[in-house]
Design a protein around this motif. Structure first.
Motif, PDB file in Angstrom:
ATOM      1  N   GLN A  23      14.397 -98.303 -43.845  1.00  0.00           N
ATOM      2  CA  GLN A  23      15.453 -98.750 -42.932  1.00  0.00           C
ATOM      3  C   GLN A  23      16.255 -97.568 -42.397  1.00  0.00           C
ATOM      4  OE1 GLN A  23      17.489-101.451 -45.521  1.00  0.00           O
ATOM      5  NE2 GLN A  23      16.243-103.221 -44.917  1.00  0.00           N
ATOM      6  N   ARG A  25      15.173 -94.480 -42.041  1.00  0.00           N
ATOM      7  CA  ARG A  25      14.325 -93.757 -41.073  1.00  0.00           C
ATOM      8  C   ARG A  25      14.368 -94.439 -39.713  1.00  0.00           C
ATOM      9  NH1 ARG A  25      10.973 -93.070 -45.476  1.00  0.00           N
ATOM     10  NH2 ARG A  25       9.790 -94.922 -44.957  1.00  0.00           N
ATOM     11  N   GLU A  26      14.260 -95.779 -39.712  1.00  0.00           N
ATOM     12  CA  GLU A  26      14.317 -96.526 -38.448  1.00  0.00           C
ATOM     13  C   GLU A  26      15.675 -96.348 -37.766  1.00  0.00           C
ATOM     14  OE1 GLU A  26      13.440-100.518 -39.647  1.00  0.00           O
ATOM     15  OE2 GLU A  26      11.307-100.096 -39.943  1.00  0.00           O
TER      16      GLU A  26
END
Length: 126
Positions: A23, A25-26
């Motif tokens: 999450q 990274r996104e």
């Protein structure tokens, strides 16, 4: 440490950490994309290169603003940018109160002039 956490918390810690990492990274990728668009939006011509329109940049959330600043300063040639230096740069935007220029690593000088952030390379300060 992870085996201890798994034991104490009855399992699932590794999977939860992996989900959280994915999450983050996104979210990081989304903020990077937003910052790239924001940088295009606030970049203006300036003597010796491009400047950033401070008032426009100030309207963006701090996390986007700081990514714009970090990218712009790095692209401008500032190496070894520290957390303290880009936070000081952000204060020229988000907490402007007439403060003077700041000196960054390598003798680069960042100033707010006529509503714009400008970066002067070593030896070229106005």
């Amino acid at each position: 440490m992870l085996p201890l956490l798994e034991d104490v918390l009855a399992g699932g810690v590794a999977k939860a950490l992996a989900r959280t990492a994915a999450q983050l990274r996104e979210d990081g990728a989304a903020l990077d994309e937003w910052a790239a668009l924001a940088r295009q939006d606030v970049t203006v011509p300036a003597l010796g290169g491009a400047g950033l329109e401070a008032k426009k940049l100030a309207a963006y959330p701090a996390s986007v603003r700081r990514r714009v600043l970090r990218g712009w300063l790095t692209a401008g040639g500032v190496a070894a940018l520290t957390d303290a230096s880009w936070r000081s740069a952000d204060e020229l935007v988000g907490r402007w109160r007439g403060q003077g220029e700041i000196t960054l690593a390598g003798e680069w000088v960042l100033a707010r002039r006529h509503g714009r952030l400008v970066l002067d390379s070593p030896g070229t300060v106005e």
